[in-house]
Enzyme design. Structure first.
Site: not given
Length: 411
Positions: A276, A357
């Protein structure tokens, strides 16, 4: 037949056929064997449940989309929009703003009446069947009422301003409308976090302990301006998990679902948070906001050419030309562009997920826990591990989990 009517009906059919075909491909792409990456952590019974969950949702979505297309066709062809307009003109004074708010209000109410059974069945039959639903019927209806009231309040403010602009400012109205909507696009995350979300969920600060220390340490390491960490009682409604962060400048707050804490280790949660944070560090949220504002501007500019188009009103059998009806009809006419934009935005979003990611792996130095977190999220949410690529292209804002895992391994 009116060209606009032919175009609108043709696209409704095209979109319905495309959606049906993609659902069909998605169902028949399900594989009986557990993917190699999940062998040993995904038992065969739960894997079978995930496939049945996908099938049940797909079949239900096909029924819903069929009903929606049929209702839309009938409402357009019988002149439903005109009948509603004539009805309101008989009982309401001839004030464009009041008529417009009433017109939109009734259309929203009718849509709510149609969608309520859909939401109810999805929650208390499909989600209940697979153990996701934790909501009560009382809570469900309270949520629906709250959501409707909030939509009416915010929608009435925005719509009143837009109708006023188009009534008073002529060819420059779209610019002022763009400015006010852009303002709301920027402001809404703040409004949602501080005033709307607390109406539905309880937010409590994360207690001192290992998890909070680890999150603070990571935030300090990557210079993420974290101010607060909250736990939200998502389990009150569903066992699905999630995490997100909000805020501007130096007032960032991380929000973790209580289900996330229950189902994941500290290291997994740190990897999820790092993902995030990656969205923040890579400017994804800012870029998405700018893109939304730009797309809104283009849409409003196009609206200015169609808002009083006689042939468009004739397509809907209207006896009167009005700004509010013009907005409704243009939104229907604009659907093909929205459809194409959604495909592009989903593709862009999937790229962002890969990038976030990668950032998480680089900053934590930990591939294994991010992969494990993704696997556990997929298992707990009964995600489809092998969606058809065409269905993904049309609908997925996140890459399929197996694609993400392969990309993480390469980093």
């Amino acid at each position: 037949m009116n060209f606009y009517l032919l175009f609108i009906l043709s696209f409704l059919i095209f979109e319905y056929v495309l959606d049906t075909y993609s659902q069909y491909l998605n169902i028949y792409s399900l594989k009986l064997e557990i993917p190699e990456e999940f062998v040993g952590i995904y038992d065969s019974i739960k894997y079978k449940n995930s496939q049945e969950y996908t099938i049940d949702n797909s079949k239900f979505n096909l029924v819903v989309s069929s009903i929606n297309v049929l209702i839309t066709f009938i409402f357009i062809l019988i002149g439903g929009f005109n009948y509603l307009d004539l009805f309101l003109r008989k009982i309401i004074i001839n004030n464009e703003i009041i008529l417009g708010l009433s017109y939109f209000g009734i259309l929203i109410f009718l849509n709510t009446i149609i969608s309520l059974p859909v939401s109810y069945y999805s929650t208390f039959y499909i989600e209940e069947k697979y153990g996701f639903n934790k909501s009560t019927k009382k809570l469900f209806f309270i949520d629906q009422i709250k959501g409707l009231i909030i939509s009416i309040i915010i929608g009435s403010i925005i719509l009143s301003l837009i109708l006023s602009f188009f009534m008073l400012l002529g060819k420059y109205a779209w610019m002022y409308s763009w400015a006010i909507i852009s303002f709301f696009i920027i402001l809404m995350p703040i409004i949602y976090v501080n005033w709307i979300a607390p109406l539905f969920n309880e937010f409590t600060k994360l207690k001192e302990g290992e998890l909070k220390d680890e999150i603070d340490e990571y935030a300090l390491k990557v210079q993420f301006p974290l101010k607060e960490i909250f736990i939200v009682d998502g389990s009150k409604r569903s066992s699905h998990s999630n995490a997100y962060f909000t805020g501007f400048g130096k007032n960032k707050r991380i929000v973790l679902y209580d289900t996330l804490l229950k189902n994941h280790s500290t290291n997994e949660i740190i990897s999820i948070i790092a993902h995030e944070v990656g969205h923040y560090k890579k400017k994804h949220i800012i870029i998405n906001t700018i893109m939304s504002i730009a797309i809104t501007g283009i849409m409003l500019f196009c609206l200015s050419f169609f808002i009083d188009n006689l042939y468009l009103f004739q397509a809907f059998q209207m006896q009167y030309i009005s700004t509010y009806a013009g907005i409704v009809f243009f939104s229907i006419l604009y659907s093909p562009i929205n459809f194409l934009l959604s495909i592009f935005m989903n593709y862009f979003s999937r790229l962002n997920e890969y990038e976030a990611d990668k950032y998480a792996v680089e900053t934590t130095g930990d591939r294994s826990n991010l992969i494990l977190a993704l696997k556990n999220l997929s298992i707990s949410n009964l995600s489809n591990l092998t969606p058809h690529k065409f269905y993904v292209w049309l609908n997925y804002s996140h890459p399929p989990v197996l694609h993400r895992i392969k990309a993480i391994i390469k980093h």
